[in-house]
Design a protein around this motif. Structure first.
Motif, PDB file in Angstrom:
ATOM      1  N   ALA A 120       0.836  -1.209   0.000  1.00 33.32           N
ATOM      2  CA  ALA A 120       0.000   0.000   0.000  1.00 33.32           C
ATOM      3  C   ALA A 120       0.863   1.248   0.000  1.00 33.32           C
ATOM      4  CB  ALA A 120      -0.927  -0.014   1.216  1.00 33.32           C
ATOM      5  N   HIS A 121       1.909   1.228   0.828  1.00 33.07           N
ATOM      6  CA  HIS A 121       2.852   2.358   0.825  1.00 33.07           C
ATOM      7  C   HIS A 121       3.461   2.549  -0.560  1.00 33.07           C
ATOM      8  CE1 HIS A 121       6.593   4.564   1.335  1.00 33.07           C
ATOM      9  NE2 HIS A 121       7.188   3.529   0.771  1.00 33.07           N
ATOM     10  N   ALA A 122       3.943   1.456  -1.143  1.00 36.46           N
ATOM     11  CA  ALA A 122       4.617   1.547  -2.438  1.00 36.46           C
ATOM     12  C   ALA A 122       3.664   2.031  -3.518  1.00 36.46           C
ATOM     13  CB  ALA A 122       5.206   0.186  -2.809  1.00 36.46           C
ATOM     14  N   SER A 123       2.413   1.591  -3.448  1.00 33.15           N
ATOM     15  CA  SER A 123       1.420   2.030  -4.427  1.00 33.15           C
ATOM     16  C   SER A 123       1.151   3.524  -4.298  1.00 33.15           C
ATOM     17  CB  SER A 123       0.118   1.240  -4.223  1.00 33.15           C
ATOM     18  OG  SER A 123      -0.902   1.701  -5.079  1.00 33.15           O
ATOM     19  N   ALA A 124       1.000   4.005  -3.064  1.00 27.14           N
ATOM     20  CA  ALA A 124       0.773   5.441  -2.853  1.00 27.14           C
ATOM     21  C   ALA A 124       1.992   6.254  -3.262  1.00 27.14           C
ATOM     22  CB  ALA A 124       0.428   5.696  -1.389  1.00 27.14           C
ATOM     23  N   SER A 125       3.170   5.732  -2.975  1.00 33.22           N
ATOM     24  CA  SER A 125       4.403   6.424  -3.351  1.00 33.22           C
ATOM     25  C   SER A 125       4.526   6.536  -4.864  1.00 33.22           C
ATOM     26  CB  SER A 125       5.608   5.682  -2.766  1.00 33.22           C
ATOM     27  OG  SER A 125       6.824   6.277  -3.168  1.00 33.22           O
ATOM     28  N   ARG A 126       4.213   5.456  -5.578  1.00 34.52           N
ATOM     29  CA  ARG A 126       4.260   5.489  -7.046  1.00 34.52           C
ATOM     30  C   ARG A 126       3.257   6.509  -7.592  1.00 34.52           C
ATOM     31  NH1 ARG A 126       2.886   0.060 -10.240  1.00 34.52           N
ATOM     32  NH2 ARG A 126       0.934   0.378  -9.066  1.00 34.52           N
ATOM     33  N   LEU A 127       2.063   6.519  -7.010  1.00 33.34           N
ATOM     34  CA  LEU A 127       1.053   7.481  -7.433  1.00 33.34           C
ATOM     35  C   LEU A 127       1.562   8.905  -7.279  1.00 33.34           C
ATOM     36  CD1 LEU A 127      -1.978   8.224  -8.137  1.00 33.34           C
ATOM     37  CD2 LEU A 127      -2.320   8.291  -5.667  1.00 33.34           C
ATOM     38  N   TYR A 128       2.194   9.187  -6.123  1.00 38.10           N
ATOM     39  CA  TYR A 128       2.684  10.542  -5.878  1.00 38.10           C
ATOM     40  C   TYR A 128       3.743  10.927  -6.909  1.00 38.10           C
ATOM     41  CZ  TYR A 128       4.291  14.707  -3.489  1.00 38.10           C
ATOM     42  OH  TYR A 128       4.614  16.006  -3.198  1.00 38.10           O
ATOM     43  N   LYS A 129       4.659  10.001  -7.171  1.00 37.38           N
ATOM     44  CA  LYS A 129       5.736  10.299  -8.119  1.00 37.38           C
ATOM     45  C   LYS A 129       5.190  10.521  -9.524  1.00 37.38           C
ATOM     46  CE  LYS A 129       9.569   7.979  -5.726  1.00 37.38           C
ATOM     47  NZ  LYS A 129       8.906   7.721  -4.439  1.00 37.38           N
ATOM     48  N   GLN A 130       4.189   9.748  -9.906  1.00 39.20           N
ATOM     49  CA  GLN A 130       3.648   9.849 -11.255  1.00 39.20           C
ATOM     50  C   GLN A 130       2.743  11.068 -11.453  1.00 39.20           C
ATOM     51  OE1 GLN A 130       1.692   6.047 -11.758  1.00 39.20           O
ATOM     52  NE2 GLN A 130       3.555   5.019 -12.452  1.00 39.20           N
ATOM     53  N   LYS A 131       2.021  11.442 -10.399  1.00 44.66           N
ATOM     54  CA  LYS A 131       0.946  12.411 -10.576  1.00 44.66           C
ATOM     55  C   LYS A 131       1.195  13.768  -9.921  1.00 44.66           C
ATOM     56  CE  LYS A 131      -4.132  12.408 -10.122  1.00 44.66           C
ATOM     57  NZ  LYS A 131      -5.302  11.607  -9.649  1.00 44.66           N
ATOM     58  N   TYR A 132       1.991  13.782  -8.834  1.00 43.21           N
ATOM     59  CA  TYR A 132       2.070  15.002  -8.031  1.00 43.21           C
ATOM     60  C   TYR A 132       3.474  15.562  -7.811  1.00 43.21           C
ATOM     61  CZ  TYR A 132      -2.761  13.822  -6.828  1.00 43.21           C
ATOM     62  OH  TYR A 132      -4.096  13.534  -6.883  1.00 43.21           O
ATOM     63  N   LYS A 133       4.471  14.715  -7.817  1.00 44.27           N
ATOM     64  CA  LYS A 133       5.796  15.155  -7.359  1.00 44.27           C
ATOM     65  C   LYS A 133       6.351  16.312  -8.180  1.00 44.27           C
ATOM     66  CE  LYS A 133      10.309  13.429  -5.884  1.00 44.27           C
ATOM     67  NZ  LYS A 133      10.120  13.731  -4.449  1.00 44.27           N
ATOM     68  N   ASP A 134       6.211  16.257  -9.482  1.00 46.79           N
ATOM     69  CA  ASP A 134       6.763  17.327 -10.329  1.00 46.79           C
ATOM     70  C   ASP A 134       6.098  18.672 -10.040  1.00 46.79           C
ATOM     71  OD1 ASP A 134       8.489  15.591 -11.518  1.00 46.79           O
ATOM     72  OD2 ASP A 134       7.282  15.283 -13.322  1.00 46.79           O
ATOM     73  N   ILE A 135       4.824  18.630  -9.638  1.00 45.65           N
ATOM     74  CA  ILE A 135       4.084  19.863  -9.374  1.00 45.65           C
ATOM     75  C   ILE A 135       4.285  20.331  -7.941  1.00 45.65           C
ATOM     76  CG2 ILE A 135       1.776  20.909  -9.311  1.00 45.65           C
ATOM     77  CD1 ILE A 135       0.944  18.767 -11.380  1.00 45.65           C
ATOM     78  N   GLN A 136       4.215  19.387  -7.007  1.00 42.57           N
ATOM     79  CA  GLN A 136       4.222  19.748  -5.587  1.00 42.57           C
ATOM     80  C   GLN A 136       5.602  19.702  -4.950  1.00 42.57           C
ATOM     81  OE1 GLN A 136       1.320  17.122  -3.783  1.00 42.57           O
ATOM     82  NE2 GLN A 136      -0.408  18.090  -4.851  1.00 42.57           N
ATOM     83  N   GLY A 137       6.487  18.872  -5.466  1.00 46.37           N
ATOM     84  CA  GLY A 137       7.865  18.842  -4.986  1.00 46.37           C
ATOM     85  C   GLY A 137       8.057  18.242  -3.614  1.00 46.37           C
ATOM     86  N   GLY A 138       7.146  17.356  -3.200  1.00 46.22           N
ATOM     87  CA  GLY A 138       7.256  16.756  -1.877  1.00 46.22           C
ATOM     88  C   GLY A 138       7.940  15.397  -1.892  1.00 46.22           C
ATOM     89  N   SER A 139       7.929  14.727  -0.740  1.00 49.31           N
ATOM     90  CA  SER A 139       8.542  13.410  -0.612  1.00 49.31           C
ATOM     91  C   SER A 139       7.630  12.513   0.214  1.00 49.31           C
ATOM     92  CB  SER A 139       9.928  13.515   0.037  1.00 49.31           C
ATOM     93  OG  SER A 139       9.847  14.139   1.300  1.00 49.31           O
ATOM     94  N   VAL A 140       7.761  11.207  -0.017  1.00 51.51           N
ATOM     95  CA  VAL A 140       6.915  10.209   0.643  1.00 51.51           C
ATOM     96  C   VAL A 140       7.802   9.218   1.374  1.00 51.51           C
ATOM     97  CG1 VAL A 140       5.203   8.386   0.312  1.00 51.51           C
ATOM     98  CG2 VAL A 140       5.120  10.451  -1.113  1.00 51.51           C
TER      99      VAL A 140
END
Length: 497
Positions: free
Chosen positions: A215-235
């Motif tokens: 579940a963690h890995a799935s959420a982390s992948r989602l963040y990297k694919q969908k949000y990281k470039d825009i939001q610049g955060g870390s999981v």
């Protein structure tokens, strides 16, 4: 009869470091974050509002007093505040997001940011939606991976413009053991029918641990694919840690320590770093330990941008011979650990007794244990970025909490030593910012820097001596550091108490 090593763990009493060393905030790297924390269930209360379906009570009433609490954070000088979002408040039933719960978290997060306090958000801190338990058994079912990812998606989308640090699962190892092997934590599963109405201690901890990692890995992948470039955060992902040391120099005790580390650290950090469980666990647990597919291994490996460390205890490890009982299955039986120890005038039972973390009025001050944990993570798991997300000591209610100051002083010094020795530790959070409802001890013991009068319907907050001390540290006032400084602080603030 098959014999296995058993490990008897005693809480280490020897103190190291004490309060003699004086350091300054300026000694820490630029950008290092000092903070404090709490969790939704333990702080918010207001369970009857927003259609929230979890089973809390008023506790510190943070839901209604968050503005006052943020002001206290500002006065204390916090760089960051670590808290959790209640999945049950945000999505209280299968269906749309609850607008009132959503607005509460938006208001709270924006208030923190507007006052220069960095939010560190934990997505899962034990409070699981009851409707998912009822529907398919919660974390025991792989459906939980998809539902958690959907929940994380809501949080990333709604709060991610202000939140740069996300922890998916809080201390996944201890949550899994406590909830599915020993029955002390929700949902209270274990094999013993005298303690638990359901559960299988020999299989469920490993199934749940596996699903939490996925579940963690799935959420982390989602963040990297969908949000990281825009939001610049870390999981990241957090684990409960113990500073292990062998009780003797014997080979058996050294082996026992490595075994304990494999089960407590490697169970979660192994897959996150290397894509698989430790060989020692696979050998002992055998077919009861789930197997990662190649795709799952690739998904989990490298999925954590940082490691959240929860640390309170040290333990000396002794290897003894023991016949494994099939009538007493569970995580600690597999590891070969007896968690019962006697020192001086008290006795500590970590599991299965209801004393974990709460048997003592204060913990032994053993900062070497913190250094040992950070050194082990550095050497064994590629020196990842680390945030100390919880560290503190319990006490009976007392505004003059000098022992807490001595504890924090020593452990913050240990973190500085570890950084000097190469650990990539980037933040330290005291548990907890204020008195809370503690999951295993209720209101008998508290960890807070601020006293909360739970008899007062307004839940009045009052700074303890430790709040004044921590504030001085954060504001780089070295007057109250060291033994003489602490004594001076106690003298200065004796009259109001």
């Amino acid at each position: 009869m098959n014999k296995i090593l058993m490990v008897t763990i005693f809480l280490a009493l020897a103190s190291s470091g004490g309060c003699g060393n004086v350091y300054s905030r300026k000694d820490f790297p630029k950008g290092f974050s000092f903070g404090a924390g709490a969790s939704a269930y333990q702080w918010e209360g207001a369970v009857d509002e927003d259609d929230n379906q979890d089973n809390g009570d008023i506790t510190s009433d943070g839901y209604h007093k968050y503005k006052e609490d943020v002001q206290l954070m500002v006065e204390t000088g916090l760089d960051a505040y670590r808290f959790s979002i209640s999945w049950s408040r945000l999505i209280p039933s299968k269906g749309p997001v609850n607008p009132k719960g959503l607005q509460f978290y938006k208001n709270f997060i924006e208030l923190l940011v507007n006052h220069g306090i960095q939010p560190h958000v934990t997505l899962y801190h034990y409070d699981h939606p009851q409707y998912l338990e009822n529907e398919y058994g919660g974390w025991l079912n792989r459906k939980s991976i998809e539902d958690f990812t959907d929940y994380a998606d809501v949080c990333f989308r709604e709060f991610g413009n202000h939140v740069k640090f996300w922890t998916t699962i809080n201390e996944a190892n201890i949550y899994t053991i406590g909830g599915y092997s020993d029955g002390l934590l929700p949902p209270g599963h274990c094999s013993s029918r005298s303690k638990c109405s359901s559960g299988n201690s020999s299989t469920e901890p490993y199934i749940v641990g596996h699903n939490l990692l996925l579940a963690h890995a799935s959420a982390s992948r989602l963040y990297k694919q969908k949000y990281k470039d825009i939001q610049g955060g870390s999981v990241g992902f957090s684990v409960f840690t113990i500073g292990f040391t062998p009780s003797t120099s014997s080979t058996n005790d050294e082996i026992a320590v490595q075994r304990a580390k494999a089960f407590i650290f490697g169970w979660m950090l192994g897959p996150l770093t290397y894509g698989d469980y430790p060989d020692e666990m696979k050998r002992i647990v055998g077919s009861r330990l789930p197997v990662f597919t190649e795709e799952e291994s690739a998904l989990v490996k490298g999925s954590s941008d940082f490691v959240g460390v929860i640390h309170y205890l040290a333990a000396s490890v002794t290897s003894v011979t023991h016949v494994k009982s099939q009538r007493d299955p569970g995580f600690f039986t597999d590891m070969g650990i007896s968690m019962k120890g006697r020192k001086l005038h008290w006795e500590l039972y970590i599991f299965p007794r209801n004393c974990f973390l709460f048997c003592l009025d204060k913990y032994a001050i053993v900062p070497w244990a913190m250094e040992a944990v950070l050194e082990y993570i550095k050497e064994s798991y590629g020196n990842p970025p680390v945030y100390i997300l919880e560290n503190g000591t319990p006490m009976k209610q007392n505004l003059q909490d000098t022992p807490r100051i001595e504890f924090l002083h020593a452990y913050i010094g240990a973190v500085l030593n570890s950084i000097t020795n190469g650990s990539d530790t980037r933040g330290y959070f005291v548990w907890s910012f204020m008195d809370l409802y503690e999951l295993l001890s209720g209101y008998e013991y508290s960890f807070g820097l601020y006293f909360v009068n739970f008899s007062d319907p307004h839940r009045k907050r009052t700074p303890k001596l430790s709040a004044h001390w921590y504030s001085a540290v954060l504001k780089d006032n070295t007057t109250f550091l060291g033994s003489q400084g602490i004594a001076q602080l106690q003298s200065n603030f004796s009259s109001p108490y």
